[in-house]
Scaffold this motif. Structure first.
Motif, PDB file in Angstrom:
ATOM      1  N   ARG A   1       0.839  -1.209   0.000  1.00  0.00           N
ATOM      2  CA  ARG A   1       0.000   0.000   0.000  1.00  0.00           C
ATOM      3  C   ARG A   1       0.871   1.255   0.000  1.00  0.00           C
ATOM      4  O   ARG A   1       0.540   2.257  -0.663  1.00  0.00           O
ATOM      5  N   LEU A   2       1.994   1.191   0.704  1.00  0.00           N
ATOM      6  CA  LEU A   2       2.908   2.333   0.780  1.00  0.00           C
ATOM      7  C   LEU A   2       3.917   2.340  -0.366  1.00  0.00           C
ATOM      8  O   LEU A   2       4.784   3.214  -0.412  1.00  0.00           O
ATOM      9  N   GLU A   3       3.816   1.355  -1.266  1.00  0.00           N
ATOM     10  CA  GLU A   3       4.695   1.241  -2.434  1.00  0.00           C
ATOM     11  C   GLU A   3       6.164   1.167  -2.027  1.00  0.00           C
ATOM     12  O   GLU A   3       7.040   1.764  -2.668  1.00  0.00           O
ATOM     13  N   MET A   4       6.436   0.394  -0.994  1.00  0.00           N
ATOM     14  CA  MET A   4       7.805   0.202  -0.550  1.00  0.00           C
ATOM     15  C   MET A   4       8.511  -0.828  -1.427  1.00  0.00           C
ATOM     16  O   MET A   4       7.881  -1.692  -2.043  1.00  0.00           O
ATOM     17  N   ASN A   5       9.840  -0.741  -1.487  1.00  0.00           N
ATOM     18  CA  ASN A   5      10.664  -1.744  -2.134  1.00  0.00           C
ATOM     19  C   ASN A   5      11.170  -2.725  -1.083  1.00  0.00           C
ATOM     20  O   ASN A   5      11.250  -2.396   0.109  1.00  0.00           O
ATOM     21  N   SER A   6      11.514  -3.936  -1.490  1.00  0.00           N
ATOM     22  CA  SER A   6      12.072  -4.928  -0.567  1.00  0.00           C
ATOM     23  C   SER A   6      13.435  -5.365  -1.080  1.00  0.00           C
ATOM     24  O   SER A   6      13.670  -5.421  -2.291  1.00  0.00           O
ATOM     25  N   ALA A   7      14.341  -5.683  -0.140  1.00  0.00           N
ATOM     26  CA  ALA A   7      15.697  -6.024  -0.536  1.00  0.00           C
ATOM     27  C   ALA A   7      16.326  -6.983   0.466  1.00  0.00           C
ATOM     28  O   ALA A   7      15.955  -7.033   1.640  1.00  0.00           O
ATOM     29  N   MET A   8      17.282  -7.750  -0.031  1.00  0.00           N
ATOM     30  CA  MET A   8      18.074  -8.652   0.800  1.00  0.00           C
ATOM     31  C   MET A   8      19.524  -8.563   0.363  1.00  0.00           C
ATOM     32  O   MET A   8      19.822  -8.505  -0.834  1.00  0.00           O
ATOM     33  N   THR A   9      20.433  -8.536   1.351  1.00  0.00           N
ATOM     34  CA  THR A   9      21.855  -8.596   1.040  1.00  0.00           C
ATOM     35  C   THR A   9      22.301 -10.051   1.051  1.00  0.00           C
ATOM     36  O   THR A   9      21.545 -10.966   1.399  1.00  0.00           O
ATOM     37  N   ALA A  10      23.565 -10.275   0.685  1.00  0.00           N
ATOM     38  CA  ALA A  10      24.080 -11.635   0.534  1.00  0.00           C
ATOM     39  C   ALA A  10      24.039 -12.436   1.825  1.00  0.00           C
ATOM     40  O   ALA A  10      23.962 -13.668   1.800  1.00  0.00           O
ATOM     41  N   SER A  11      24.060 -11.781   2.983  1.00  0.00           N
ATOM     42  CA  SER A  11      24.084 -12.485   4.265  1.00  0.00           C
ATOM     43  C   SER A  11      22.693 -12.686   4.859  1.00  0.00           C
ATOM     44  O   SER A  11      22.562 -13.295   5.926  1.00  0.00           O
ATOM     45  N   ASP A  12      21.654 -12.197   4.196  1.00  0.00           N
ATOM     46  CA  ASP A  12      20.301 -12.258   4.747  1.00  0.00           C
ATOM     47  C   ASP A  12      19.616 -13.577   4.409  1.00  0.00           C
ATOM     48  O   ASP A  12      19.926 -14.233   3.415  1.00  0.00           O
ATOM     49  N   ILE A  13      18.633 -13.931   5.262  1.00  0.00           N
ATOM     50  CA  ILE A  13      17.761 -15.068   4.990  1.00  0.00           C
ATOM     51  C   ILE A  13      16.318 -14.579   4.967  1.00  0.00           C
ATOM     52  O   ILE A  13      15.983 -13.580   5.601  1.00  0.00           O
ATOM     53  N   CYS A  14      15.470 -15.289   4.232  1.00  0.00           N
ATOM     54  CA  CYS A  14      14.041 -14.974   4.188  1.00  0.00           C
ATOM     55  C   CYS A  14      13.322 -16.299   3.962  1.00  0.00           C
ATOM     56  O   CYS A  14      13.195 -16.764   2.830  1.00  0.00           O
ATOM     57  N   LEU A  15      12.874 -16.919   5.071  1.00  0.00           N
ATOM     58  CA  LEU A  15      12.370 -18.283   5.030  1.00  0.00           C
ATOM     59  C   LEU A  15      10.935 -18.353   5.528  1.00  0.00           C
ATOM     60  O   LEU A  15      10.446 -17.444   6.193  1.00  0.00           O
ATOM     61  N   SER A  16      10.264 -19.463   5.186  1.00  0.00           N
ATOM     62  CA  SER A  16       8.930 -19.748   5.700  1.00  0.00           C
ATOM     63  C   SER A  16       7.943 -18.653   5.285  1.00  0.00           C
ATOM     64  O   SER A  16       7.622 -18.522   4.117  1.00  0.00           O
ATOM     65  N   ALA A  17       7.444 -17.843   6.223  1.00  0.00           N
ATOM     66  CA  ALA A  17       6.485 -16.782   5.903  1.00  0.00           C
ATOM     67  C   ALA A  17       7.151 -15.506   5.421  1.00  0.00           C
ATOM     68  O   ALA A  17       6.478 -14.634   4.864  1.00  0.00           O
ATOM     69  N   CYS A  18       8.461 -15.373   5.605  1.00  0.00           N
ATOM     70  CA  CYS A  18       9.144 -14.137   5.213  1.00  0.00           C
ATOM     71  C   CYS A  18       9.056 -13.814   3.717  1.00  0.00           C
ATOM     72  O   CYS A  18       8.966 -12.640   3.349  1.00  0.00           O
ATOM     73  N   PRO A  19       9.083 -14.819   2.800  1.00  0.00           N
ATOM     74  CA  PRO A  19       8.981 -14.471   1.386  1.00  0.00           C
ATOM     75  C   PRO A  19       7.741 -13.660   1.028  1.00  0.00           C
ATOM     76  O   PRO A  19       7.718 -12.991  -0.004  1.00  0.00           O
ATOM     77  N   TYR A  20       6.698 -13.691   1.885  1.00  0.00           N
ATOM     78  CA  TYR A  20       5.521 -12.868   1.613  1.00  0.00           C
ATOM     79  C   TYR A  20       5.848 -11.387   1.819  1.00  0.00           C
ATOM     80  O   TYR A  20       5.222 -10.527   1.186  1.00  0.00           O
ATOM     81  N   LEU A  21       6.814 -11.086   2.680  1.00  0.00           N
ATOM     82  CA  LEU A  21       7.283  -9.698   2.820  1.00  0.00           C
ATOM     83  C   LEU A  21       8.108  -9.314   1.599  1.00  0.00           C
ATOM     84  O   LEU A  21       7.977  -8.211   1.075  1.00  0.00           O
ATOM     85  N   LEU A  22       8.966 -10.214   1.167  1.00  0.00           N
ATOM     86  CA  LEU A  22       9.764  -9.957  -0.028  1.00  0.00           C
ATOM     87  C   LEU A  22       8.855  -9.711  -1.229  1.00  0.00           C
ATOM     88  O   LEU A  22       9.092  -8.799  -2.036  1.00  0.00           O
ATOM     89  N   ALA A  23       7.790 -10.509  -1.342  1.00  0.00           N
ATOM     90  CA  ALA A  23       6.859 -10.387  -2.464  1.00  0.00           C
ATOM     91  C   ALA A  23       6.158  -9.045  -2.496  1.00  0.00           C
ATOM     92  O   ALA A  23       5.723  -8.583  -3.553  1.00  0.00           O
ATOM     93  N   ALA A  24       6.047  -8.377  -1.350  1.00  0.00           N
ATOM     94  CA  ALA A  24       5.282  -7.131  -1.261  1.00  0.00           C
ATOM     95  C   ALA A  24       5.991  -5.945  -1.885  1.00  0.00           C
ATOM     96  O   ALA A  24       5.368  -4.931  -2.192  1.00  0.00           O
ATOM     97  N   GLY A  25       7.294  -6.035  -2.082  1.00  0.00           N
ATOM     98  CA  GLY A  25       8.040  -4.890  -2.600  1.00  0.00           C
ATOM     99  C   GLY A  25       7.657  -4.534  -4.026  1.00  0.00           C
ATOM    100  O   GLY A  25       7.456  -5.412  -4.864  1.00  0.00           O
TER     101      GLY A  25
END
Length: 259
Positions: A147-171
């Motif tokens: 809704r706020l039109e935010m971007n999502s990002a991950m650096t090489a050391s980050d993880i995004c598992l289980s339910a987290c990919p839904y946050l990544l998808a929102a960007g």
């Protein structure tokens, strides 16, 4: 006038409570006993991937944050992964940024809204580092990010598992550096084990339907769920860079999802 045996009624109520407690306990045992008796033999999370070798052991309470290279992330990675989401506001590359770190706990969606209210400037991007957690809270946070039109990002050391990919998808724009770990698996949707089996199944199906509708709203190919549905909760399926691109978890979305 009819009289009631209070002692008998209290005993009946207490007995009924014991029955419900036993049903709840047995349901939980049925859920976890297979994992205890037959623990995952998959490699550790940090083991390199190979062709067709993308399933790893998963325990959100036993994940140590990976060391980031200096200057690669808005806020340095801590030694321990927070037990619930930690929101921190910084200016990164001259843009207002929020880092979202830790397990997604029940109520974190409300905490995210409070965090946004407490900061006068709306972040334009979010850096993610989370082993996952509450699906419902992840979906609610993701919808607010979109809704706020935010971007999502991950650096090489980050993880995004289980339910987290839904946050990544929102960007609106989604960036995942090489080396970052993005993974999916089966979810529990808070079904009540004391309910009849057909109601529990209905609850699970409703939750899966909500997730697929969310992914479609975000411009993500719902076929990503094929990997989640066949991967048990004590394992995680790590997506390759090619799969991240194929399903739309990296790239951009032209339109804001409908409210």
């Amino acid at each position: 006038m009819k009289t009631y045996d209070t002692t008998r009624i209290l005993r009946w109520v207490f007995g009924l409570q014991l029955v419900f407690a036993a049903v709840l306990l047995s349901g939980d045992l049925i859920r976890v006993l297979p994992q205890i008796a037959f623990p995952s033999s998959a490699p550790e999370l940090t083991q390199p991937l190979g062709p067709g070798d993308q399933t790893r052991r998963y325990d959100p309470s036993d994940i140590t944050p990976r060391q980031a290279r200096p200057g690669s992330r808005p806020i340095p990675v801590t030694e321990d992964m927070p037990s619930r989401l930690l929101f921190e506001y910084v200016s990164w590359n001259n843009e207002p940024t929020v880092t979202i770190t830790g397990q997604i706990g029940a109520g974190d969606a409300d905490r995210f809204l409070d965090f946004l209210k407490d900061n006068q400037t709306t972040p334009v991007q979010a850096y993610l580092n989370s082993p996952g957690g509450s699906v419902q809270d992840a979906l609610a946070i993701g919808r607010e990010m979109r809704r706020l039109e935010m971007n999502s990002a991950m650096t090489a050391s980050d993880i995004c598992l289980s339910a987290c990919p839904y946050l990544l998808a929102a960007g609106m724009n989604r960036t995942v550096e090489d080396g970052a770990l993005v993974g999916v698996h089966q979810h529990f949707f808070g079904e009540n084990t004391a309910l009849p089996a057909f109601l529990a199944v209905e609850d699970i199906q409703r939750g899966q339907g909500e997730v697929m509708a969310y992914l479609d709203d975000m411009g993500i190919d719902p076929l990503i769920m094929q990997h989640a549905l066949v991967t048990p909760p004590d394992e995680i399926y790590l997506l390759t860079p090619e799969e991240l691109e194929r399903y739309g978890l990296v790239g951009s979305t032209a339109e804001v999802a409908p409210e």
